[in-house]
Enzyme design. Structure first.
Site, PDB file in Angstrom:
ATOM      1  CD1 TRP A 162      -1.858  -2.287   1.890  1.00 31.69           C
ATOM      2  CD2 TRP A 162      -3.003  -1.291   0.257  1.00 31.69           C
ATOM      3  NE1 TRP A 162      -2.868  -3.131   1.520  1.00 31.69           N
ATOM      4  CE2 TRP A 162      -3.592  -2.541   0.526  1.00 31.69           C
ATOM      5  CE3 TRP A 162      -3.562  -0.489  -0.745  1.00 31.69           C
ATOM      6  CZ2 TRP A 162      -4.703  -3.015  -0.163  1.00 31.69           C
ATOM      7  CZ3 TRP A 162      -4.668  -0.953  -1.420  1.00 31.69           C
ATOM      8  CH2 TRP A 162      -5.233  -2.200  -1.132  1.00 31.69           C
ATOM      9  CG  HIS A 179      13.064   6.280   1.768  1.00 33.64           C
ATOM     10  ND1 HIS A 179      13.139   5.916   3.074  1.00 33.64           N
ATOM     11  CD2 HIS A 179      13.482   5.186   1.080  1.00 33.64           C
ATOM     12  CE1 HIS A 179      13.571   4.671   3.184  1.00 33.64           C
ATOM     13  NE2 HIS A 179      13.789   4.210   1.980  1.00 33.64           N
ATOM     14  NE  ARG A 205       7.168   7.468   0.865  1.00 34.41           N
ATOM     15  CZ  ARG A 205       7.433   8.192   1.953  1.00 34.41           C
ATOM     16  NH1 ARG A 205       6.458   8.621   2.724  1.00 34.41           N
ATOM     17  NH2 ARG A 205       8.677   8.476   2.269  1.00 34.41           N
ATOM     18  CD  GLN A 219      11.934  11.556   1.090  1.00 32.49           C
ATOM     19  OE1 GLN A 219      12.871  10.793   0.918  1.00 32.49           O
ATOM     20  NE2 GLN A 219      10.966  11.311   1.946  1.00 32.49           N
ATOM     21  CB  VAL A 262      18.378   7.176  12.448  1.00 33.89           C
ATOM     22  CG1 VAL A 262      19.065   7.715  11.203  1.00 33.89           C
ATOM     23  CG2 VAL A 262      16.870   7.362  12.364  1.00 33.89           C
ATOM     24  CB  ALA A 316      21.050   9.862   7.912  1.00 36.92           C
TER      25      ALA A 316
END
Ligand code: DAH
Length: 353
Positions: A162, A179, A205, A219, A262, A316
């Protein structure tokens, strides 16, 4: 009536008829026809020359000379006429094609730089001053880079169909990157520390669209890996970014958040420049504008690309580029950016090429 007309009378007739007809010739086609009639192989003069043999022998030389003289005369007349016609034709065409060079020209429609491209340039410049190189990565990614190497295991909800636009799933999982983070691993695989890169680009997405969601947007990823990198470096870099973008007064806020790649992870926000953090319509009365996610690179991510997590640390971050423009320019609907409405785009005419 004489059976054979006298030579002179014949030549005079031909001459008179030919010159009169030439007067009436008004274009190159008629000139061609005239030439065939009077001078051509089947023309009147040629026919006359053929008949010379039937004249008394004594008359032949004089008649021949007269005929040749006439041929020369008519040829010359024909050439003069043709030149006149060609000159007249040229004059006419020049007059027809004439352009008025004093008329004002048509102004070419100059494009402008798209506000998202402009923001990416601005961000690249800001990060370049802090030592970050801008690099680009593929928009069609493998599951390995988009997920696995970012510590997102196969059973993680982000891998759910999805959210992700899957291009192929038979042999290998191929997706449109969700991303810009896959470039973290790709960059580290290509180089040894120190690493300092930013990665702008499109991401995709599988998502319903509304004023703040698009199925395609941009991004800008940031990654720094070196010895002794701490969260203070992350905070310093992002605060500098906020100040460069929104003015020297700006402050930033970190809050705990979770991203698999992260640890610790944060979301970060800048205090609203419109109300100076007091709360207004733009910041939805919170005083803060969300800019993106960030954190210290997860040891598993470092390990995955062969870096020693005991020796190296890194931070990051990921920014939504459209969000930055919306905050800076007061754009209320993310769909405007790819909506192709010139009335929207023309408002950024100051971003001249
Ligand atoms: N990739 C994340 C996303 O698309 C954003 C992000 C969060 C990037 C934290 C990062 C980070 O580099 O450290 O939601």
């Amino acid at each position: 009536m004489t059976a054979v007309p006298t030579t002179d009378a014949n030549l005079d007739e031909i001459r008179g008829g030919a010159l009169a007809a030439l007067e009436n010739v008004t274009n190159p086609t008629e000139a061609d026809a005239w030439e065939r009639t009077y001078l051509g192989a089947k023309g009147e003069l040629t026919a006359f020359l053929r008949r010379l043999g039937s004249l008394p022998a004594d008359d032949r030389p004089a008649a021949g000379r007269a005929a040749n003289a006439l041929k020369q005369e008519l040829t010359a007349a024909y050439e003069t006429r043709s030149q006149h016609l060609a000159a007249a034709d040229l004059e006419r065409r020049l007059a027809e094609d004439a352009i008025d060079i004093t008329l004002p020209g048509r102004e070419p429609a100059l494009g402008v730089v798209h506000p998202v491209s402009r923001m990416i340039e601005e961000l690249s410049d800001i990060f370049a001053l802090m030592g970050f190189q801008t690099v680009f990565g593929p928009e069609v990614e493998t599951g390995r880079y988009n997920f696995d190497l970012l510590n997102i295991p196969s059973d993680h909800p982000a891998r759910d169909v999805w959210d992700t636009i899957i291009v192929e799933s038979d042999r290998e999982e191929i997706v449109l990157r969700t991303h810009t983070s896959p470039m973290q691993a790709r960059t580290m695989e290509q180089t040894e520390p120190p690493v300092r890169v930013v990665v702008p680009g499109r991401v995709y997405r599988y998502e319903a669209q509304d004023a703040s969601h698009e199925w395609m947007f941009h991004q800008l990823e940031g990654l720094a890996v070196d010895t002794n990198i701490t969260m203070a470096d992350l905070k310093g870099v992002l605060r500098e970014l906020a100040r460069q973008l929104f003015g020297p007064e700006r402050r930033i806020r970190f809050r705990c958040d979770f991203f698999p790649f992260v640890e610790p992870g944060v979301d970060f926000a800048v205090d609203c420049a419109i109300c100076n953090g007091q709360g207004c319509r733009v910041c939805k009365h919170s005083g803060w504008l969300e800019m993106g996610g960030a954190g210290m690179v997860h040891p598993k991510v470092l390990q995955g690309v062969g870096y020693d997590p005991k020796r190296y640390t890194g931070f990051a971050f990921g920014l939504g580029v459209e969000r930055m423009v919306m905050m800076k320019e007061g754009v209320g609907d993310v769909r405007a950016f790819a909506g192709n409405d010139l009335r929207f785009l023309r408002q950024f005419a100051r971003f001249a090429v």
